[in-house]
Design an enzyme around this catalytic site. Sequence first.
Site, PDB file in Angstrom:
ATOM      1  N   ASN A 182       8.875  11.032 -28.495  1.00 25.58           N
ATOM      2  CA  ASN A 182       9.648  10.441 -29.579  1.00 25.58           C
ATOM      3  C   ASN A 182      10.760  11.401 -29.982  1.00 25.58           C
ATOM      4  O   ASN A 182      10.536  12.612 -30.090  1.00 25.58           O
ATOM      5  CB  ASN A 182       8.743  10.178 -30.790  1.00 25.58           C
ATOM      6  CG  ASN A 182       7.742   9.085 -30.522  1.00 25.58           C
ATOM      7  OD1 ASN A 182       8.093   8.050 -29.966  1.00 25.58           O
ATOM      8  ND2 ASN A 182       6.497   9.301 -30.914  1.00 25.58           N
ATOM      9  N   HIS A 226       8.015  17.469 -28.161  1.00 23.62           N
ATOM     10  CA  HIS A 226       6.677  17.344 -27.586  1.00 23.62           C
ATOM     11  C   HIS A 226       6.603  16.080 -26.753  1.00 23.62           C
ATOM     12  O   HIS A 226       7.213  15.068 -27.092  1.00 23.62           O
ATOM     13  CB  HIS A 226       5.588  17.329 -28.666  1.00 23.62           C
ATOM     14  CG  HIS A 226       5.824  16.355 -29.768  1.00 23.62           C
ATOM     15  ND1 HIS A 226       6.749  16.569 -30.777  1.00 23.62           N
ATOM     16  CD2 HIS A 226       5.259  15.149 -30.038  1.00 23.62           C
ATOM     17  CE1 HIS A 226       6.725  15.555 -31.617  1.00 23.62           C
ATOM     18  NE2 HIS A 226       5.838  14.655 -31.183  1.00 23.62           N
ATOM     19  N   HIS A 284       3.796  13.425 -25.331  1.00 21.80           N
ATOM     20  CA  HIS A 284       2.415  12.956 -25.394  1.00 21.80           C
ATOM     21  C   HIS A 284       1.980  12.573 -23.986  1.00 21.80           C
ATOM     22  O   HIS A 284       2.722  11.892 -23.274  1.00 21.80           O
ATOM     23  CB  HIS A 284       2.311  11.690 -26.258  1.00 21.80           C
ATOM     24  CG  HIS A 284       2.756  11.843 -27.686  1.00 21.80           C
ATOM     25  ND1 HIS A 284       1.880  11.872 -28.745  1.00 21.80           N
ATOM     26  CD2 HIS A 284       3.996  11.927 -28.233  1.00 21.80           C
ATOM     27  CE1 HIS A 284       2.567  11.984 -29.889  1.00 21.80           C
ATOM     28  NE2 HIS A 284       3.850  12.008 -29.599  1.00 21.80           N
TER      29      HIS A 284
HETATM   30  P1  AMP Z   1       5.297  12.230 -33.073  1.00 22.04           P
HETATM   31  O1  AMP Z   1       5.114  11.030 -33.933  1.00 22.04           O
HETATM   32  O2  AMP Z   1       5.756  11.878 -31.676  1.00 22.04           O
HETATM   33  O3  AMP Z   1       6.165  13.288 -33.714  1.00 22.04           O
HETATM   34  O4  AMP Z   1       3.857  12.851 -32.840  1.00 22.04           O
HETATM   35  C1  AMP Z   1       3.321  13.894 -33.591  1.00 22.04           C
HETATM   36  C2  AMP Z   1       1.886  14.039 -33.149  1.00 22.04           C
HETATM   37  O5  AMP Z   1       1.410  15.290 -33.598  1.00 22.04           O
HETATM   38  C3  AMP Z   1       0.942  12.970 -33.708  1.00 22.04           C
HETATM   39  O6  AMP Z   1       0.322  12.277 -32.618  1.00 22.04           O
HETATM   40  C4  AMP Z   1      -0.079  13.790 -34.524  1.00 22.04           C
HETATM   41  O7  AMP Z   1      -1.370  13.265 -34.453  1.00 22.04           O
HETATM   42  C5  AMP Z   1       0.039  15.154 -33.885  1.00 22.04           C
HETATM   43  N1  AMP Z   1      -0.342  16.276 -34.730  1.00 22.04           N
HETATM   44  C6  AMP Z   1       0.043  16.510 -36.007  1.00 22.04           C
HETATM   45  N2  AMP Z   1      -0.508  17.663 -36.440  1.00 22.04           N
HETATM   46  C7  AMP Z   1      -1.233  18.166 -35.416  1.00 22.04           C
HETATM   47  C8  AMP Z   1      -2.037  19.331 -35.236  1.00 22.04           C
HETATM   48  N3  AMP Z   1      -2.197  20.233 -36.223  1.00 22.04           N
HETATM   49  N4  AMP Z   1      -2.654  19.516 -34.037  1.00 22.04           N
HETATM   50  C9  AMP Z   1      -2.498  18.609 -33.057  1.00 22.04           C
HETATM   51  N5  AMP Z   1      -1.754  17.496 -33.154  1.00 22.04           N
HETATM   52  C10 AMP Z   1      -1.134  17.271 -34.317  1.00 22.04           C
END
Ligand code: AMP
Length: 127
Positions: free
Chosen positions: A96, A109, A111
């Site tokens: 995203n 990042h 996924h």
């Molecule tokens: P996005 O919406 O693409 O920015 O995804 C952010 C992702 O980060 C989400 O899937 C969250 O569940 C994940 N996330 C947020 N905080 C953490 C954390 N401390 N450790 C691992 N994943 C996280």
Amino acid sequence: MPVTSMIYDDNNIFAKILRGEIPCRKVYEDDHTLAFEDINPQAPIHTLVIPKGKYVSMVDFTAKASDAEIAAFVRAIGEVAKIKGVKDSGYRILANSGEHSMQEVPHLHVHVFGGKSLGAMLVVPRA
Ligand code: AMP
């Protein structure tokens, strides 16, 4: 909350993970890249792959990162698919970027999803 600025924020949660200020469940690491389990998995396999450098999006990364960082990041995604056992069953990668994509963490990042049939590529919100 989706990001509203594409300026890198040193206080974002993945920057804190990279600095060791909060823990993560590490899946893979090399000089340029870290992969760890998503804290709120959306599929049986849901791993995040991040560059160690301060990049907010794929545009930022591909404009500023070195060839070594870019190669390591792409290779790490493949390594994660192998480590998580989804290279043959199939997986989906997703990144995203920006408000319309609902990006929440302003550190690039990818996924990696898998472990079950993932359905249609996009769920389009109702107008
Ligand atoms: P996005 O919406 O693409 O920015 O995804 C952010 C992702 O980060 C989400 O899937 C969250 O569940 C994940 N996330 C947020 N905080 C953490 C954390 N401390 N450790 C691992 N994943 C996280």
